[in-house]
Design a protein around this motif. Structure first.
Motif, PDB file in Angstrom:
ATOM      1  N   THR A  27       0.854  -1.084  -0.033  1.00 52.84           N
ATOM      2  CA  THR A  27      -0.060  -0.013   0.180  1.00 52.84           C
ATOM      3  C   THR A  27       0.987   1.206  -0.087  1.00 52.84           C
ATOM      4  OG1 THR A  27      -1.714  -1.164   1.027  1.00 52.84           O
ATOM      5  CG2 THR A  27      -1.907   1.168   1.385  1.00 52.84           C
ATOM      6  N   SER A  28       0.741   2.132  -0.920  1.00 57.46           N
ATOM      7  CA  SER A  28       1.608   3.174  -0.802  1.00 57.46           C
ATOM      8  C   SER A  28       0.777   4.482  -0.716  1.00 57.46           C
ATOM      9  CB  SER A  28       2.137   3.355  -2.322  1.00 57.46           C
ATOM     10  OG  SER A  28       1.096   3.410  -3.638  1.00 57.46           O
ATOM     11  N   ILE A  29       1.076   5.607   0.026  1.00 51.34           N
ATOM     12  CA  ILE A  29       0.332   6.579   0.440  1.00 51.34           C
ATOM     13  C   ILE A  29       0.643   7.721  -0.875  1.00 51.34           C
ATOM     14  CG2 ILE A  29       0.320   8.460   2.051  1.00 51.34           C
ATOM     15  CD1 ILE A  29      -0.926   5.788   2.957  1.00 51.34           C
ATOM     16  N   ASP A  30      -0.353   8.308  -1.445  1.00 55.22           N
ATOM     17  CA  ASP A  30      -0.373   9.174  -2.537  1.00 55.22           C
ATOM     18  C   ASP A  30      -0.314  10.635  -1.842  1.00 55.22           C
ATOM     19  OD1 ASP A  30      -0.498   6.877  -4.372  1.00 55.22           O
ATOM     20  OD2 ASP A  30      -2.653   6.904  -4.048  1.00 55.22           O
ATOM     21  N   SER A  31      -1.488  10.790  -1.220  1.00 55.04           N
ATOM     22  CA  SER A  31      -1.285  12.125  -0.785  1.00 55.04           C
ATOM     23  C   SER A  31      -1.842  12.373   0.767  1.00 55.04           C
ATOM     24  CB  SER A  31      -2.185  13.241  -1.612  1.00 55.04           C
ATOM     25  OG  SER A  31      -3.401  12.614  -1.795  1.00 55.04           O
ATOM     26  N   GLU A  32      -1.657  13.518   1.540  1.00 51.48           N
ATOM     27  CA  GLU A  32      -2.179  13.720   2.711  1.00 51.48           C
ATOM     28  C   GLU A  32      -2.825  14.963   2.838  1.00 51.48           C
ATOM     29  OE1 GLU A  32      -0.427  14.300   7.258  1.00 51.48           O
ATOM     30  OE2 GLU A  32       0.231  12.759   5.960  1.00 51.48           O
ATOM     31  N   THR A  33      -4.058  15.185   3.582  1.00 48.18           N
ATOM     32  CA  THR A  33      -4.751  16.416   3.712  1.00 48.18           C
ATOM     33  C   THR A  33      -5.160  16.801   5.331  1.00 48.18           C
ATOM     34  OG1 THR A  33      -5.618  16.238   1.610  1.00 48.18           O
ATOM     35  CG2 THR A  33      -6.589  17.875   3.340  1.00 48.18           C
ATOM     36  N   ASN A  34      -4.706  17.734   5.778  1.00 50.19           N
ATOM     37  CA  ASN A  34      -4.827  17.805   7.106  1.00 50.19           C
ATOM     38  C   ASN A  34      -5.877  19.243   7.018  1.00 50.19           C
ATOM     39  OD1 ASN A  34      -2.947  16.430   8.831  1.00 50.19           O
ATOM     40  ND2 ASN A  34      -1.517  17.310   7.326  1.00 50.19           N
ATOM     41  N   THR A  35      -6.872  18.988   7.985  1.00 50.82           N
ATOM     42  CA  THR A  35      -7.824  20.331   7.970  1.00 50.82           C
ATOM     43  C   THR A  35      -7.994  20.674   9.621  1.00 50.82           C
ATOM     44  OG1 THR A  35      -9.535  18.712   8.161  1.00 50.82           O
ATOM     45  CG2 THR A  35      -9.243  19.332   5.946  1.00 50.82           C
ATOM     46  N   VAL A  36      -8.576  21.874   9.603  1.00 53.38           N
ATOM     47  CA  VAL A  36      -9.104  22.317  10.975  1.00 53.38           C
ATOM     48  C   VAL A  36     -10.539  22.872  10.944  1.00 53.38           C
ATOM     49  CG1 VAL A  36      -8.376  24.147  12.562  1.00 53.38           C
ATOM     50  CG2 VAL A  36      -6.454  23.399  11.323  1.00 53.38           C
TER      51      VAL A  36
END
Length: 197
Positions: free
Chosen positions: A80-89
């Motif tokens: 499993t490869s991680i393509d992108s990450e999103t952090n939110t507030v």
């Protein structure tokens, strides 16, 4: 470095409660100096403005990743490869007549303040999406001050503002965290015992 903590330590469990005074801060400066500890007072930080009280929901940090599952010939996932990450507030501001809060929702050039310092006029224009820092202070039940510093974030979702008789007007917003240009971590959490006044 050896781990000196006990296997189970209830002192490491905490609730988050607001500190006395302001708990949320931002800056509209182009290159603000961000706090680098939990010991400095935010009301003395140059260029930062208080966002006042937030709703009883406090604030929420979200984190999501998109990934790709790679399968072998037999059909099972082998990697499993991680393509992108999103952090939110996610946060709801209740002091809607505070200029800093209105500027977050409508843009800094859309808000005018009156002689008393509160909002006197808002010109609702197309949102431009300028990145701003966000700082949240909370007090842990163990007495530590926990400061969450979001270095760059842009509002990417606005909650509706119902105008109903007897209901509190609230500016709810979701921010998407951007990567800082200096390559540092986009969010840093600092902890320290508050300095006695």
């Amino acid at each position: 470095m050896a781990d000196t903590l006990k296997a189970i330590d209830s002192n490491l469990v905490t609730t988050g409660t607001p500190v006395d005074g302001g708990c949320a801060w931002t800056s509209f400066a182009d290159s603000p100096t961000l706090p680098t500890s939990a010991t400095t007072k935010m009301d003395a930080a140059a260029g930062f403005e208080s966002l006042g009280e937030v709703s009883e929901n406090g604030f929420t940090l979200g984190r999501s990743v998109s990934s790709t599952d790679h399968k072998g010939w037999h059909g099972s996932v082998v990697l499993t490869s991680i393509d992108s990450e999103t952090n939110t507030v996610k946060v709801e501001f209740v002091e809607i007549n505070r200029p800093a809060v209105a500027k977050l929702r409508y843009g800094a050039d859309a808000v005018k303040a009156g002689a008393d310092g509160s909002v006197s006029q808002i010109d609702v224009k197309a949102y431009k999406g300028k990145a701003v820092p966000l700082v949240f202070d909370e007090l842990e039940s163990c007495g530590f001050l926990r400061r969450t510093v979001v270095k760059k974030a842009v509002v990417t979702d606005f909650d509706d503002v119902p105008h109903q008789r007897g209901s509190l007007l609230v500016y709810g917003m979701t921010f998407t965290v951007n990567e800082p240009s200096d390559g540092s971590a986009p969010i840093t959490v600092y902890r320290a015992k508050p300095v006695a006044a």
